[in-house]
Structures are given as structure tokens and as C-alpha cells.
Design a protein around this motif. Sequence first.
Motif, PDB file in Angstrom:
ATOM      1  N   LYS A   1      43.127 -11.520  66.456  1.00  0.00           N
ATOM      2  CA  LYS A   1      42.931 -10.754  65.216  1.00  0.00           C
ATOM      3  C   LYS A   1      41.730 -11.281  64.435  1.00  0.00           C
ATOM      4  CE  LYS A   1      47.779  -9.426  64.518  1.00  0.00           C
ATOM      5  NZ  LYS A   1      48.972  -9.594  63.641  1.00  0.00           N
ATOM      6  N   ALA A   2      41.570 -12.602  64.442  1.00  0.00           N
ATOM      7  CA  ALA A   2      40.424 -13.198  63.762  1.00  0.00           C
ATOM      8  C   ALA A   2      39.118 -12.767  64.432  1.00  0.00           C
ATOM      9  CB  ALA A   2      40.545 -14.719  63.762  1.00  0.00           C
ATOM     10  N   LYS A   3      39.126 -12.738  65.767  1.00  0.00           N
ATOM     11  CA  LYS A   3      37.940 -12.278  66.504  1.00  0.00           C
ATOM     12  C   LYS A   3      37.605 -10.838  66.150  1.00  0.00           C
ATOM     13  CE  LYS A   3      38.298 -15.114  70.697  1.00  0.00           C
ATOM     14  NZ  LYS A   3      38.529 -15.087  72.164  1.00  0.00           N
ATOM     15  N   GLU A   4      38.645 -10.013  66.050  1.00  0.00           N
ATOM     16  CA  GLU A   4      38.435  -8.599  65.757  1.00  0.00           C
ATOM     17  C   GLU A   4      37.815  -8.398  64.379  1.00  0.00           C
ATOM     18  OE1 GLU A   4      41.055  -4.448  65.420  1.00  0.00           O
ATOM     19  OE2 GLU A   4      42.014  -6.329  66.010  1.00  0.00           O
ATOM     20  N   LYS A   5      38.348  -9.108  63.382  1.00  0.00           N
ATOM     21  CA  LYS A   5      37.800  -8.945  62.033  1.00  0.00           C
ATOM     22  C   LYS A   5      36.411  -9.551  61.924  1.00  0.00           C
ATOM     23  CE  LYS A   5      38.928  -9.149  57.144  1.00  0.00           C
ATOM     24  NZ  LYS A   5      39.984  -9.379  56.118  1.00  0.00           N
ATOM     25  N   GLU A   6      36.200 -10.702  62.550  1.00  0.00           N
ATOM     26  CA  GLU A   6      34.885 -11.333  62.533  1.00  0.00           C
ATOM     27  C   GLU A   6      33.845 -10.441  63.216  1.00  0.00           C
ATOM     28  OE1 GLU A   6      32.087 -14.672  62.051  1.00  0.00           O
ATOM     29  OE2 GLU A   6      33.722 -13.712  60.961  1.00  0.00           O
ATOM     30  N   LYS A   7      34.238  -9.806  64.311  1.00  0.00           N
ATOM     31  CA  LYS A   7      33.328  -8.905  65.021  1.00  0.00           C
ATOM     32  C   LYS A   7      32.950  -7.718  64.153  1.00  0.00           C
ATOM     33  CE  LYS A   7      32.920  -6.233  69.313  1.00  0.00           C
ATOM     34  NZ  LYS A   7      33.598  -5.839  70.586  1.00  0.00           N
ATOM     35  N   ARG A   8      33.883  -7.247  63.356  1.00  0.00           N
ATOM     36  CA  ARG A   8      33.612  -6.087  62.514  1.00  0.00           C
ATOM     37  C   ARG A   8      32.782  -6.440  61.286  1.00  0.00           C
ATOM     38  NH1 ARG A   8      37.970  -1.912  59.655  1.00  0.00           N
ATOM     39  NH2 ARG A   8      36.379  -0.582  58.694  1.00  0.00           N
ATOM     40  N   LEU A   9      33.073  -7.596  60.659  1.00  0.00           N
ATOM     41  CA  LEU A   9      32.420  -7.916  59.398  1.00  0.00           C
ATOM     42  C   LEU A   9      31.132  -8.715  59.526  1.00  0.00           C
ATOM     43  CD1 LEU A   9      35.151  -6.864  58.309  1.00  0.00           C
ATOM     44  CD2 LEU A   9      35.030  -8.664  56.573  1.00  0.00           C
ATOM     45  N   SER A  10      31.030  -9.563  60.558  1.00  0.00           N
ATOM     46  CA  SER A  10      29.864 -10.447  60.643  1.00  0.00           C
ATOM     47  C   SER A  10      28.521  -9.715  60.761  1.00  0.00           C
ATOM     48  CB  SER A  10      30.023 -11.435  61.803  1.00  0.00           C
ATOM     49  OG  SER A  10      30.137 -10.756  63.034  1.00  0.00           O
ATOM     50  N   PRO A  11      28.434  -8.538  61.410  1.00  0.00           N
ATOM     51  CA  PRO A  11      27.134  -7.863  61.473  1.00  0.00           C
ATOM     52  C   PRO A  11      26.720  -7.204  60.154  1.00  0.00           C
ATOM     53  CG  PRO A  11      28.583  -7.167  63.267  1.00  0.00           C
ATOM     54  CD  PRO A  11      29.431  -7.841  62.247  1.00  0.00           C
ATOM     55  N   LEU A  12      27.652  -7.071  59.221  1.00  0.00           N
ATOM     56  CA  LEU A  12      27.379  -6.372  57.972  1.00  0.00           C
ATOM     57  C   LEU A  12      26.582  -7.237  56.998  1.00  0.00           C
ATOM     58  CD1 LEU A  12      30.898  -4.791  57.300  1.00  0.00           C
ATOM     59  CD2 LEU A  12      28.954  -3.749  58.477  1.00  0.00           C
ATOM     60  N   LYS A  13      25.861  -6.579  56.098  1.00  0.00           N
ATOM     61  CA  LYS A  13      25.240  -7.301  55.001  1.00  0.00           C
ATOM     62  C   LYS A  13      26.356  -7.878  54.134  1.00  0.00           C
ATOM     63  CE  LYS A  13      21.125  -4.358  54.770  1.00  0.00           C
ATOM     64  NZ  LYS A  13      20.340  -3.425  53.912  1.00  0.00           N
ATOM     65  N   PRO A  14      26.102  -8.998  53.449  1.00  0.00           N
ATOM     66  CA  PRO A  14      27.148  -9.614  52.634  1.00  0.00           C
ATOM     67  C   PRO A  14      27.821  -8.647  51.658  1.00  0.00           C
ATOM     68  CG  PRO A  14      25.298 -11.091  52.827  1.00  0.00           C
ATOM     69  CD  PRO A  14      24.863  -9.796  53.461  1.00  0.00           C
ATOM     70  N   SER A  15      27.036  -7.815  50.998  1.00  0.00           N
ATOM     71  CA  SER A  15      27.609  -6.870  50.040  1.00  0.00           C
ATOM     72  C   SER A  15      28.460  -5.812  50.743  1.00  0.00           C
ATOM     73  CB  SER A  15      26.508  -6.198  49.222  1.00  0.00           C
ATOM     74  OG  SER A  15      25.576  -5.541  50.061  1.00  0.00           O
ATOM     75  N   GLU A  16      28.084  -5.446  51.974  1.00  0.00           N
ATOM     76  CA  GLU A  16      28.862  -4.460  52.722  1.00  0.00           C
ATOM     77  C   GLU A  16      30.183  -5.052  53.200  1.00  0.00           C
ATOM     78  OE1 GLU A  16      26.113  -3.453  55.797  1.00  0.00           O
ATOM     79  OE2 GLU A  16      25.182  -1.831  54.654  1.00  0.00           O
TER      80      GLU A  16
END
Length: 239
Positions: A105-120
Amino acid sequence: MEKPEPQNFEPIFFTDGNRLGKAHPIKNELSNLKAGLRELYHNIDLLIDAFSQRCESEKKPVHCHMGCHWCCNQAVFASTHEMIVLVDYLKKHYAKDRMEAVKEKAKEKEKRLSPLKPSEALKTSHPCPLLHKGRCMVYPVRPTACRIYLSSSKDSCIAKYERPKDPKAVPALFDFPLKAGRRLNQGFAQALREQGLIIEENRIEHILLKLLESPQKTNDWLEGAAIHDRFPFDEISTI
């Protein structure tokens, strides 16, 4: 309306947290960190309980309680020392298969959020990897950010969950516990830094994944190493 608090309260809470951190020198001992953080959380919880009672008496009760998890779907931040203790708790209370599920689950959320800009990343809804059937798996050792996030309106939290990109969907949070609790934790963290430990802040899943994938990182951190990235808060333009 929430009554204004004295304007000089933040340095007082920072000093209290710092004094507490110095009372529990780590010296490569995880047990000392656990004892210190346990006392810090106890003090924060006492503060929250007193504040909640005051809100109740003023007819503006806190709507937060264990099992209410709308805020557990946003980007939630923690500090290194908090996650060290959190992962230790996970390992002691859950079987290997549950740990693997948390890591995925941590991998899934990290994969989704890490490419985003901080504000996104702050405008994205995705469940915390530690959320299981609507309840926190690590509630006794949940980070400071989770303890001090108090809302006077569950509906406002649901709106934030359902419309994370809507600037008008803002949780009705109480300001005092946010500031007081954060300053307590910052003072505690500064005491650890003075002992040569590196404290950074990032999203829960980012630090969680680092610690679960490389168990040695706990010992590395106790010996003064940096074990994860710092979230680029300075790059946030719009929240």
C-alpha cells in the motif's frame, strides 16, 4: 468562534518539547527514543483532551474520533523519529503477511504521489497505507500530525476528501492544537538534532517504505545517518 490564544504560546511549547527530548538522550538506544516519544505523545494527548473539553463546554465540539478516517486519505506528514517508533510498533504487533500488505500500500501511494509537484500532492486523495477497514493500525503511536488535526465539522472533512482540488473544500480545523502540538514536536526534534541525529519531514508512506524495505536504516539513523528525503515544502506555491 475559536477563542484567540496568547500570541507567545508557541515558544513555550517548543521549549517544553525540547526539554523533554533532552531528558531522554538516545545514545544509540531505540528504547530511550520510544520512552521519550511516548511521553511527548502523552503530553500532546493531554493537551488535546483539555482543548476538546473546552470546545465541548463552548458548544463547538471536536468531531474527530478513532474510526473517523476522512483525513487519512490526504497527504499526511511525519518526522523521522516518529516513523522509527511507528515501524518498530508495526513489527511487534503484526504478522509478516500484514506487514507485506502495508508495504504494498505504501508503494502504491508513493508511486502515485511522488511524481506530482509538491502542491499537487497536497491536493490528492489516496488512503494511508496504515488504514485498515477504516481504522488506524498504529493508533497508539500515530504521528503528531494525526493527533493535532482536529475538526469542528465532519462534513468539511468529507468535502475535502471528495473534492481535494477544490480550494473551497477546507476542513474546519482548530488552530491552537495544530500550532501547539507541532511546536512540541519541533522542540523534541531539535533536542535529537543536538545529539547528532538527522530529523527530516516527509509523507508517511515515503518514510515508511524506506524503513520497511531496508530494516538496517533504523540502526543507520541511530548512528547519525540520513535515511530518507526531505519533502520540498519550499516549492509549494498554492495549497
